[in-house]
Design an enzyme around this catalytic site. Structure first.
Site, mmCIF file in Angstrom:
data_model
loop_
_atom_site.group_PDB
_atom_site.id
_atom_site.type_symbol
_atom_site.label_atom_id
_atom_site.label_comp_id
_atom_site.label_asym_id
_atom_site.label_seq_id
_atom_site.Cartn_x
_atom_site.Cartn_y
_atom_site.Cartn_z
ATOM 1 N N ASP A 37 0.854 -1.188 0.000
ATOM 2 C CA ASP A 37 0.000 0.000 0.000
ATOM 3 C C ASP A 37 0.889 1.236 0.000
ATOM 4 O O ASP A 37 1.897 1.304 0.702
ATOM 5 C CB ASP A 37 -0.915 -0.011 1.234
ATOM 6 C CG ASP A 37 -2.049 0.989 1.110
ATOM 7 O OD1 ASP A 37 -3.223 0.556 1.043
ATOM 8 O OD2 ASP A 37 -1.782 2.207 1.086
ATOM 9 N N GLN A 98 -14.011 2.770 1.380
ATOM 10 C CA GLN A 98 -13.496 2.296 0.096
ATOM 11 C C GLN A 98 -13.264 3.486 -0.822
ATOM 12 O O GLN A 98 -14.169 4.306 -1.040
ATOM 13 C CB GLN A 98 -14.465 1.309 -0.565
ATOM 14 C CG GLN A 98 -13.883 0.683 -1.832
ATOM 15 C CD GLN A 98 -14.761 -0.408 -2.448
ATOM 16 O OE1 GLN A 98 -15.902 -0.621 -2.028
ATOM 17 N NE2 GLN A 98 -14.222 -1.095 -3.444
ATOM 18 N N HIS A 104 -10.218 -5.198 -3.094
ATOM 19 C CA HIS A 104 -8.875 -5.440 -2.576
ATOM 20 C C HIS A 104 -8.949 -5.779 -1.100
ATOM 21 O O HIS A 104 -9.733 -5.206 -0.350
ATOM 22 C CB HIS A 104 -7.969 -4.220 -2.789
ATOM 23 C CG HIS A 104 -8.555 -2.926 -2.315
ATOM 24 N ND1 HIS A 104 -9.500 -2.246 -3.051
ATOM 25 C CD2 HIS A 104 -8.360 -2.214 -1.190
ATOM 26 C CE1 HIS A 104 -9.854 -1.147 -2.395
ATOM 27 N NE2 HIS A 104 -9.187 -1.109 -1.254
HETATM 28 P P1 5GP Z 1 -9.552 1.635 0.216
HETATM 29 O O1 5GP Z 1 -9.572 3.018 0.801
HETATM 30 O O2 5GP Z 1 -10.302 1.619 -1.105
HETATM 31 O O3 5GP Z 1 -10.017 0.576 1.171
HETATM 32 O O4 5GP Z 1 -8.047 1.281 -0.056
HETATM 33 C C1 5GP Z 1 -7.340 1.816 -1.123
HETATM 34 C C2 5GP Z 1 -5.887 1.787 -0.745
HETATM 35 O O5 5GP Z 1 -5.134 2.011 -1.906
HETATM 36 C C3 5GP Z 1 -5.486 2.861 0.278
HETATM 37 O O6 5GP Z 1 -4.995 2.244 1.471
HETATM 38 C C4 5GP Z 1 -4.410 3.655 -0.454
HETATM 39 O O7 5GP Z 1 -3.336 4.044 0.381
HETATM 40 C C5 5GP Z 1 -3.974 2.717 -1.557
HETATM 41 N N1 5GP Z 1 -3.528 3.382 -2.759
HETATM 42 C C6 5GP Z 1 -4.093 4.452 -3.365
HETATM 43 N N2 5GP Z 1 -3.416 4.778 -4.474
HETATM 44 C C7 5GP Z 1 -2.399 3.881 -4.572
HETATM 45 C C8 5GP Z 1 -1.338 3.694 -5.515
HETATM 46 O O8 5GP Z 1 -1.197 4.408 -6.508
HETATM 47 N N3 5GP Z 1 -0.466 2.683 -5.278
HETATM 48 C C9 5GP Z 1 -0.575 1.862 -4.183
HETATM 49 N N4 5GP Z 1 0.341 0.907 -4.048
HETATM 50 N N5 5GP Z 1 -1.578 1.992 -3.282
HETATM 51 C C10 5GP Z 1 -2.467 2.995 -3.476
#
Ligand code: 5GP
Ligand code: ZN
Length: 118
Positions: A37, A98, A104
């Site tokens: 992440d 999300q 994911h």
């Molecule tokens: P969500 O908020 O949808 O549960 O998780 C999305 C995750 O993707 C977040 O923890 C965020 O830090 C990660 N993330 C966002 N953009 C990128 C990216 O460009 N590369 C990586 N490796 N992680 C990302």
């Protein structure tokens, strides 16, 4: 089982699968990809995704083979990193946090994790 990426052009994680956005890959399977992440919330914070675009848990629930592949990916990451304790999180929907609508699993570890989460 057709789990290869369908290459959604507007999806960040499909771009990572395609190699169009760089990521630090932890494990790379034919059906799933694990990468660090970009904003780690614990010493270990790995995201496990299917290579094929699936938006969220609701959509994943209609495809048991894909769900099994993703769970296998989580287990493989934990074994690979030697994690004896870790937390797996699926944020589903904007109100639950999300932000990327390509399903994911967050795999968090390397420190004590409080319960309940916020
Ligand atoms: P969500 O908020 O949808 O549960 O998780 C999305 C995750 O993707 C977040 O923890 C965020 O830090 C990660 N993330 C966002 N953009 C990128 C990216 O460009 N590369 C990586 N490796 N992680 C990302
Ligand atoms: Zn996608």
């Amino acid at each position: 089982m057709a789990l290869a990426s369908e290459g959604m052009t507007d999806c960040l994680f499909c771009k990572i699968v395609a190699g169009d956005v760089p990521a630090t890959v932890v494990l790379d399977d034919s059906d799933w990809l694990a990468f660090e992440d970009i904003g780690p919330k614990a010493p270990v914070h790995v995201l496990v995704i299917l290579k094929r675009h699936v938006a969220d848990i609701g959509e994943l629930a209609t495809d048991p083979a894909a769900a099994a592949a993703l769970v296998a990916g989580i287990g493989s990451v934990a074994a690979h990193l030697g994690l004896s304790s870790y937390r797996t999180v699926f944020n589903t929907g904007a109100e639950a946090g999300q932000s990327v609508f390509h399903v994911h699993a967050h795999v968090l570890g390397g420190r004590s994790l409080g319960w309940p989460p916020g």
